[in-house]
Motif scaffolding. Sequence first.
Motif, PDB file in Angstrom:
ATOM      1  N   ALA A 173       0.830  -1.208   0.000  1.00  0.00           N
ATOM      2  CA  ALA A 173       0.000   0.000   0.000  1.00  0.00           C
ATOM      3  C   ALA A 173       0.866   1.260   0.000  1.00  0.00           C
ATOM      4  N   VAL A 174       1.911   1.274   0.822  1.00  0.00           N
ATOM      5  CA  VAL A 174       2.769   2.457   0.909  1.00  0.00           C
ATOM      6  C   VAL A 174       3.535   2.676  -0.396  1.00  0.00           C
ATOM      7  N   PRO A 193      -2.052  -2.496  -3.417  1.00  0.00           N
ATOM      8  CA  PRO A 193      -1.970  -1.379  -4.361  1.00  0.00           C
ATOM      9  C   PRO A 193      -3.271  -0.602  -4.527  1.00  0.00           C
ATOM     10  N   VAL A 194      -4.413  -1.292  -4.482  1.00  0.00           N
ATOM     11  CA  VAL A 194      -5.691  -0.579  -4.593  1.00  0.00           C
ATOM     12  C   VAL A 194      -5.870   0.375  -3.405  1.00  0.00           C
ATOM     13  N   ALA A 195      -5.528  -0.102  -2.201  1.00  0.00           N
ATOM     14  CA  ALA A 195      -5.618   0.758  -1.019  1.00  0.00           C
ATOM     15  C   ALA A 195      -4.661   1.946  -1.134  1.00  0.00           C
ATOM     16  N   ALA A 229      -3.640   7.753  -2.133  1.00  0.00           N
ATOM     17  CA  ALA A 229      -2.962   8.757  -2.962  1.00  0.00           C
ATOM     18  C   ALA A 229      -3.960   9.728  -3.586  1.00  0.00           C
ATOM     19  N   SER A 230      -5.102   9.214  -4.032  1.00  0.00           N
ATOM     20  CA  SER A 230      -6.109  10.096  -4.629  1.00  0.00           C
ATOM     21  C   SER A 230      -6.693  11.040  -3.592  1.00  0.00           C
ATOM     22  N   LEU A 231      -6.822  10.565  -2.354  1.00  0.00           N
ATOM     23  CA  LEU A 231      -7.324  11.428  -1.275  1.00  0.00           C
ATOM     24  C   LEU A 231      -6.333  12.549  -0.978  1.00  0.00           C
TER      25      LEU A 231
END
Length: 249
Positions: free
Chosen positions: A138-139, A231-233, A238-240
């Motif tokens: 995720a990171v 990756p989805v998380a 990132a979009s937030l």
Amino acid sequence: MIEFFGEFLGTFILILLGNGVVANVNLDKTHSQGSGWIVITAGWAMAVFVAVLSTADISGAHINPAVTLGLAFSGLFEWAKVAPFILAQMLGAMLGALSVYVFFRHHFSITATAGAKKACFCTGPAIRHFRNNFFSEAVGTFVLVLAVLLITLPQLEYQSLGGSTKVGLGSLGALPVALVVFSIGLSLGGTTGYAINPARDLGPRIVHALLPLKNKDNTDWQYSWIPVLGPVAGAGLASLVHYFIICNC
């Protein structure tokens, strides 16, 4: 259909060159056998560079479902195109993995270490701890997708080869994104092998499961959800963050 072909082609190139460098390093009796992590991370960065440079003006060169979702979460990409893009990316990744197998087939046949062969297809954790492995993916993907969004921001719209306006990376984004991937690999990649791309891991993992490899390792479906959902998380986060950056600009 040209933009979907662009995603298929770009992801094919990404996996052919990216998994190809892993095969070069891992398989027996190649000239670069054992050359190590720096070669792998550099090879993956260059794979991203070539893939983005080749297809940016066709489809925007997402070549990664996490990037496609990150753009969609941010309102920069049509949700109606998300599923077709991801399907094209998955098929391109599978063909890329199959091509790596065909290219290195004699080296696969003489390599005795099952894990070394599986690494030429999909990722795996250095220390198996699902919560930490998920966090790593995720990171790493957060860094990648945030960088892509910020690189995309000044060039949200550009004319493609198909004549219509696309949203994604222009060809000038190829080098910055490649350097971001290189940095992620060097700094954060050692824990899970930094899939940071659901298609990059799941597509080749399916090919590994189907191929009649000698001394074949377990495909490890128990782990397979981590390089998909991690990756989805990361893309969502990132979009937030990107949204707050835009609001404050």
